[in-house]
Write an enzyme that holds these catalytic residues in place. Structure first.
Site, PDB file in Angstrom:
ATOM      1  N   ARG A 170     -43.541 -17.121  81.717  1.00 40.20           N
ATOM      2  CA  ARG A 170     -42.133 -16.901  82.073  1.00 40.20           C
ATOM      3  C   ARG A 170     -41.216 -17.100  80.870  1.00 40.20           C
ATOM      4  O   ARG A 170     -40.237 -16.376  80.694  1.00 40.20           O
ATOM      5  CB  ARG A 170     -41.715 -17.809  83.232  1.00 40.20           C
ATOM      6  CG  ARG A 170     -40.285 -17.502  83.699  1.00 40.20           C
ATOM      7  CD  ARG A 170     -39.890 -18.269  84.927  1.00 40.20           C
ATOM      8  NE  ARG A 170     -39.985 -19.700  84.695  1.00 40.20           N
ATOM      9  CZ  ARG A 170     -39.820 -20.620  85.636  1.00 40.20           C
ATOM     10  NH1 ARG A 170     -39.568 -20.247  86.886  1.00 40.20           N
ATOM     11  NH2 ARG A 170     -39.919 -21.891  85.359  1.00 40.20           N
TER      12      ARG A 170
ATOM     13  N   ARG B  72     -18.626 -17.598  64.684  1.00 39.20           N
ATOM     14  CA  ARG B  72     -18.743 -17.391  66.128  1.00 39.20           C
ATOM     15  C   ARG B  72     -18.354 -15.958  66.465  1.00 39.20           C
ATOM     16  O   ARG B  72     -17.187 -15.582  66.381  1.00 39.20           O
ATOM     17  CB  ARG B  72     -17.829 -18.358  66.885  1.00 39.20           C
ATOM     18  CG  ARG B  72     -17.957 -18.207  68.391  1.00 39.20           C
ATOM     19  CD  ARG B  72     -16.915 -18.972  69.169  1.00 39.20           C
ATOM     20  NE  ARG B  72     -17.032 -18.700  70.592  1.00 39.20           N
ATOM     21  CZ  ARG B  72     -16.516 -17.635  71.219  1.00 39.20           C
ATOM     22  NH1 ARG B  72     -15.837 -16.737  70.546  1.00 39.20           N
ATOM     23  NH2 ARG B  72     -16.684 -17.479  72.529  1.00 39.20           N
TER      24      ARG B  72
ATOM     25  N   HIS C 165     -19.711 -12.624  69.269  1.00 35.44           N
ATOM     26  CA  HIS C 165     -20.591 -12.395  70.413  1.00 35.44           C
ATOM     27  C   HIS C 165     -21.914 -11.751  70.014  1.00 35.44           C
ATOM     28  O   HIS C 165     -22.978 -12.152  70.477  1.00 35.44           O
ATOM     29  CB  HIS C 165     -19.889 -11.529  71.466  1.00 35.44           C
ATOM     30  CG  HIS C 165     -18.824 -12.266  72.215  1.00 35.44           C
ATOM     31  ND1 HIS C 165     -17.766 -12.886  71.594  1.00 35.44           N
ATOM     32  CD2 HIS C 165     -18.669 -12.496  73.539  1.00 35.44           C
ATOM     33  CE1 HIS C 165     -16.995 -13.467  72.492  1.00 35.44           C
ATOM     34  NE2 HIS C 165     -17.529 -13.243  73.693  1.00 35.44           N
TER      35      HIS C 165
ATOM     36  N   LYS D 106     -34.523 -17.164  82.882  1.00 37.90           N
ATOM     37  CA  LYS D 106     -34.299 -18.615  82.962  1.00 37.90           C
ATOM     38  C   LYS D 106     -33.411 -19.014  81.786  1.00 37.90           C
ATOM     39  O   LYS D 106     -33.844 -19.587  80.785  1.00 37.90           O
ATOM     40  CB  LYS D 106     -35.625 -19.385  82.985  1.00 37.90           C
ATOM     41  CG  LYS D 106     -35.432 -20.809  83.523  1.00 37.90           C
ATOM     42  CD  LYS D 106     -36.731 -21.424  83.962  1.00 37.90           C
ATOM     43  CE  LYS D 106     -36.605 -22.908  84.289  1.00 37.90           C
ATOM     44  NZ  LYS D 106     -35.835 -23.226  85.472  1.00 37.90           N
TER      45      LYS D 106
ATOM     46  N   GLU E 238     -31.630 -17.347  96.745  1.00 39.21           N
ATOM     47  CA  GLU E 238     -32.350 -18.585  96.446  1.00 39.21           C
ATOM     48  C   GLU E 238     -31.382 -19.745  96.609  1.00 39.21           C
ATOM     49  O   GLU E 238     -30.361 -19.600  97.287  1.00 39.21           O
ATOM     50  CB  GLU E 238     -32.961 -18.521  95.038  1.00 39.21           C
ATOM     51  CG  GLU E 238     -31.969 -18.259  93.939  1.00 39.21           C
ATOM     52  CD  GLU E 238     -32.594 -18.248  92.543  1.00 39.21           C
ATOM     53  OE1 GLU E 238     -33.757 -18.620  92.367  1.00 39.21           O
ATOM     54  OE2 GLU E 238     -31.866 -17.875  91.598  1.00 39.21           O
TER      55      GLU E 238
HETATM   56  C1  LIG Z   1     -32.165 -21.067  90.151  1.00 46.68           C
HETATM   57  C2  LIG Z   1     -33.570 -21.564  90.274  1.00 46.68           C
HETATM   58  N1  LIG Z   1     -34.390 -20.931  91.124  1.00 46.68           N
HETATM   59  C3  LIG Z   1     -35.662 -21.326  91.292  1.00 46.68           C
HETATM   60  C4  LIG Z   1     -36.167 -22.415  90.599  1.00 46.68           C
HETATM   61  C5  LIG Z   1     -37.599 -22.827  90.800  1.00 46.68           C
HETATM   62  O1  LIG Z   1     -38.378 -22.472  89.689  1.00 46.68           O
HETATM   63  P1  LIG Z   1     -39.708 -23.266  89.314  1.00 46.68           P
HETATM   64  O2  LIG Z   1     -40.543 -23.303  90.539  1.00 46.68           O
HETATM   65  O3  LIG Z   1     -40.314 -22.473  88.233  1.00 46.68           O
HETATM   66  O4  LIG Z   1     -39.280 -24.634  88.881  1.00 46.68           O
HETATM   67  C6  LIG Z   1     -35.346 -23.100  89.697  1.00 46.68           C
HETATM   68  C7  LIG Z   1     -35.870 -24.229  88.950  1.00 46.68           C
HETATM   69  O5  LIG Z   1     -35.204 -24.833  88.151  1.00 46.68           O
HETATM   70  C8  LIG Z   1     -34.017 -22.658  89.537  1.00 46.68           C
HETATM   71  O6  LIG Z   1     -33.194 -23.280  88.677  1.00 46.68           O
END
Ligand SMILES: Cc1ncc(COP(=O)(O)O)c(C=O)c1O
Length: 286
Positions: free
Chosen positions: A51, A100, A102, A149, A182
């Site tokens: 990931r 700085r 973008h 992430k 989520e």
């Molecule tokens: C927005 C979000 N969704 C889902 C998850 C779950 O991800 P993982 O199972 O990889 O920790 C996280 C974990 O920090 C998160 O921040």
């Protein structure tokens, strides 16, 4: 004393310093991982590395240490922090710039930072030692790149505060179609009519490693009906069980939504069995 890693050096966390001209600080221009580790053993490290690579690719940050270098750093950090129950936080930003602006700089040397923080020993699925969550619901107003992430988490932070301000611990988010996305820091599963459901992945959800492991375990070790697809608000509000999933929580039961109990307000039997599977198999993936 917590030990950290910063750009080639292991040092006490309180001695780690970065420049205010780091693009991670200026723009949130970076990505991260949180990897759980119990008595010195990481959970699904390979999935976290996969990931991380995907996140780096999505933000076009090509220059970063190799997987094997990163893994060596993390293993050393675990040892230096006493081989305990810890979450490893690993962050890679685009690095320090002179000006700085973008647009990405032509040349950048990424900042690589990691440290560990204590986490609770994992649950074995027994209802009486479960950490349960109360939640509120909100429209998901984050950006359309939630599959990355990214350290740019202000959208998630503000949603989390909507829960905290109402005395709850997490927030269940719904998109413009009224479908579950989520939570602020977790993925979500529900159980309804003896079926386990979780939303399909897209740009509105982080591809959680715990979600992935959970789906793999349910597929391999149960004959349950499991469906990955749209989950409506109505389904969530009338679910028999709701679970959160994240690396530091594994699976955690939601016992209330918007002040109303989920079923009888106690962890359900599907949660218990699924978390038990996690307990037995969390180290199966390298
Ligand atoms: C927005 C979000 N969704 C889902 C998850 C779950 O991800 P993982 O199972 O990889 O920790 C996280 C974990 O920090 C998160 O921040």
């Amino acid at each position: 004393m917590t030990m950290a890693y910063l750009n080639g050096e292991f040092l006490p966390l309180h001695e780690a310093k970065i420049s205010p001209m780091d693009r991670g600080f200026l723009f949130g221009d970076g990505v991260y991982e949180v990897i759980p580790c119990y008595v010195g053993k990481t959970v699904a490290l390979q999935y976290h590395m996969d990931r991380l690579r995907h996140s780096l690719h999505e933000i076009q940050l090509a220059i970063a240490p190799s997987d094997s270098d990163l893994e060596a750093i993390l293993k050393e950090l675990i040892i230096r922090n006493g081989n305990g129950n810890v979450g490893i936080y690993l962050q890679i930003t685009r690095g320090v710039v002179e000006k700085r602006q973008h647009a990405f700089p032509e040349r950048a040397s990424p900042t690589v930072f990691a440290y560990t923080f204590p986490i609770d020993p994992p649950s074995n699925g027994a209802a009486d030692n479960a950490t349960c969550f109360t939640t509120v619901t909100r429209a998901d107003t984050r950006w359309a790149r939630c599959h990355i992430k990214s350290t740019a988490l202000l959208g998630n932070v503000l949603h989390m505060m909507e829960a905290v301000n109402e005395g709850a611990e997490e927030v269940l988010l719904f998109n413009e179609q009224g479908l579950l996305t989520e939570a602020a820091a977790c993925n979500v599963f529900i159980v309804k009519d003896d079926q386990v459901l979780t939303p399909e992945l897209d740009h509105q959800k982080l591809p959680g490693v715990t979600r992935r492991l959970c789906l793999e375990l349910l597929e391999k070790y149960t004959d349950w009906q499991v469906r990955v697809g749209p989950v409506s608000r109505e389904a969530v509000m009338s679910a028999e069980e709701v679970w959160l999933s994240s690396s530091t929580k594994e699976l955690a039961p939601v016992i209330a939504i918007d002040g109303k109990p989920v079923a009888d307000g106690r962890p359900g039997s599907y949660w218990s069995a699924a978390q038990r599977l996690f307990h037995l198999h969390r180290f199966d993936i390298k």
